[in-house]
Scaffold this motif. Structure first.
Motif, PDB file in Angstrom:
ATOM      1  N   UNK A   5       0.852  -1.687   0.024  1.00 50.87           N
ATOM      2  CA  UNK A   5       0.039  -0.018   0.180  1.00 50.87           C
ATOM      3  C   UNK A   5       0.791   1.277  -0.314  1.00 50.87           C
ATOM      4  N   UNK A   6       0.378   2.524  -0.022  1.00 50.35           N
ATOM      5  CA  UNK A   6       1.061   4.143  -0.356  1.00 50.35           C
ATOM      6  C   UNK A   6       1.094   3.749   0.971  1.00 50.35           C
ATOM      7  N   UNK A   7       1.530   3.460   2.355  1.00 43.26           N
ATOM      8  CA  UNK A   7       1.299   3.848   3.007  1.00 43.26           C
ATOM      9  C   UNK A   7       2.884   2.653   3.660  1.00 43.26           C
ATOM     10  N   UNK A   8       3.265   1.884   2.530  1.00 47.15           N
ATOM     11  CA  UNK A   8       4.339   1.516   2.974  1.00 47.15           C
ATOM     12  C   UNK A   8       3.641  -0.645   3.207  1.00 47.15           C
ATOM     13  N   UNK A   9       2.015  -0.601   4.103  1.00 46.59           N
ATOM     14  CA  UNK A   9       1.980  -1.772   4.428  1.00 46.59           C
ATOM     15  C   UNK A   9       1.308  -2.725   3.563  1.00 46.59           C
ATOM     16  N   UNK A  10       0.978  -3.707   3.902  1.00 44.03           N
ATOM     17  CA  UNK A  10       0.672  -4.873   2.920  1.00 44.03           C
ATOM     18  C   UNK A  10      -0.201  -5.515   4.136  1.00 44.03           C
ATOM     19  N   UNK A  11      -1.455  -6.721   3.626  1.00 42.65           N
ATOM     20  CA  UNK A  11      -2.270  -6.770   4.003  1.00 42.65           C
ATOM     21  C   UNK A  11      -2.248  -8.343   3.418  1.00 42.65           C
ATOM     22  N   UNK A  12      -2.193  -9.078   4.802  1.00 44.89           N
ATOM     23  CA  UNK A  12      -2.040 -10.373   5.214  1.00 44.89           C
ATOM     24  C   UNK A  12      -3.636 -11.368   5.369  1.00 44.89           C
ATOM     25  N   UNK A  13      -4.389 -12.139   4.564  1.00 49.08           N
ATOM     26  CA  UNK A  13      -5.466 -12.899   5.539  1.00 49.08           C
ATOM     27  C   UNK A  13      -5.347 -14.039   5.408  1.00 49.08           C
ATOM     28  N   UNK A  14      -6.129 -14.919   6.412  1.00 48.31           N
ATOM     29  CA  UNK A  14      -6.135 -15.958   6.852  1.00 48.31           C
ATOM     30  C   UNK A  14      -6.706 -16.514   7.474  1.00 48.31           C
ATOM     31  N   UNK A  36       0.421  -5.600   7.944  1.00 46.73           N
ATOM     32  CA  UNK A  36       2.158  -5.212   8.085  1.00 46.73           C
ATOM     33  C   UNK A  36       3.150  -4.949   7.393  1.00 46.73           C
ATOM     34  N   UNK A  37       3.892  -4.030   8.167  1.00 44.01           N
ATOM     35  CA  UNK A  37       5.366  -3.682   7.507  1.00 44.01           C
ATOM     36  C   UNK A  37       6.373  -5.147   6.892  1.00 44.01           C
ATOM     37  N   UNK A  38       6.322  -5.149   5.179  1.00 46.35           N
ATOM     38  CA  UNK A  38       7.197  -5.788   4.674  1.00 46.35           C
ATOM     39  C   UNK A  38       8.452  -5.631   5.871  1.00 46.35           C
ATOM     40  N   UNK A  39       8.836  -4.425   5.483  1.00 47.74           N
ATOM     41  CA  UNK A  39       9.931  -4.991   5.522  1.00 47.74           C
ATOM     42  C   UNK A  39      11.219  -5.400   6.488  1.00 47.74           C
ATOM     43  N   UNK A  43      13.372 -10.567   9.586  1.00 46.68           N
ATOM     44  CA  UNK A  43      14.371 -10.657  11.074  1.00 46.68           C
ATOM     45  C   UNK A  43      13.366 -10.563  12.076  1.00 46.68           C
ATOM     46  N   UNK A  44      11.984 -10.800  12.202  1.00 46.17           N
ATOM     47  CA  UNK A  44      11.769  -9.401  13.608  1.00 46.17           C
ATOM     48  C   UNK A  44      10.021 -10.276  12.993  1.00 46.17           C
ATOM     49  N   UNK A  45       9.218 -11.164  13.690  1.00 46.94           N
ATOM     50  CA  UNK A  45       8.425 -11.193  13.463  1.00 46.94           C
ATOM     51  C   UNK A  45       6.862 -10.967  14.711  1.00 46.94           C
ATOM     52  N   UNK A  46       8.156 -10.410  15.532  1.00 44.98           N
ATOM     53  CA  UNK A  46       6.895  -9.912  16.476  1.00 44.98           C
ATOM     54  C   UNK A  46       5.600  -8.665  16.226  1.00 44.98           C
ATOM     55  N   UNK A  47       5.931  -8.754  15.616  1.00 47.68           N
ATOM     56  CA  UNK A  47       4.459  -7.718  15.228  1.00 47.68           C
ATOM     57  C   UNK A  47       3.634  -8.727  14.595  1.00 47.68           C
ATOM     58  N   UNK A  48       4.138  -9.093  13.883  1.00 49.29           N
ATOM     59  CA  UNK A  48       3.462 -10.421  13.029  1.00 49.29           C
ATOM     60  C   UNK A  48       2.125 -11.176  13.925  1.00 49.29           C
ATOM     61  N   UNK A  49       3.564 -11.553  14.645  1.00 47.10           N
ATOM     62  CA  UNK A  49       2.934 -12.539  15.755  1.00 47.10           C
ATOM     63  C   UNK A  49       1.545 -11.888  16.944  1.00 47.10           C
TER      64      UNK A  49
END
Length: 74
Positions: A5-14, A36-39, A43-49
């Motif tokens: 997205x324009x703000x640099x995030x991607x949407x994950x659907x599960x 989430x921010x894919x960058x 290296x760090x799955x903390x945000x995703x968790x």
């Protein structure tokens, strides 16, 4: 691939299974989505968790009404 997205995030659907006892539906599933921010993902799955846990908690507290069948007038 144009998924950022324009703000640099991607949407994950599960998918999340919602089958209960005596449930005979073919697809007893709903979906949860997070952005989430894919960058940082490699290296760090903390945000995703954290966001997955929040999404699952919200889904348990509030059913996904978009998947409920419509109420048709008789």
């Amino acid at each position: 691939m144009g998924r950022v997205r324009d703000e640099g995030t991607v949407t994950l659907a599960f998918p999340v299974g919602i089958r209960i006892e005596d449930d005979t539906r073919a697809n007893a599933v709903t979906f949860a989505s997070i952005s989430v921010d894919p960058t940082h993902a490699a290296s760090d799955l903390g945000e995703i968790r954290v966001k997955v846990k929040q999404a699952l908690t919200e889904l348990a507290q509030n059913s996904n009404e978009l998947l409920a069948p419509p109420h048709w007038p008789r």
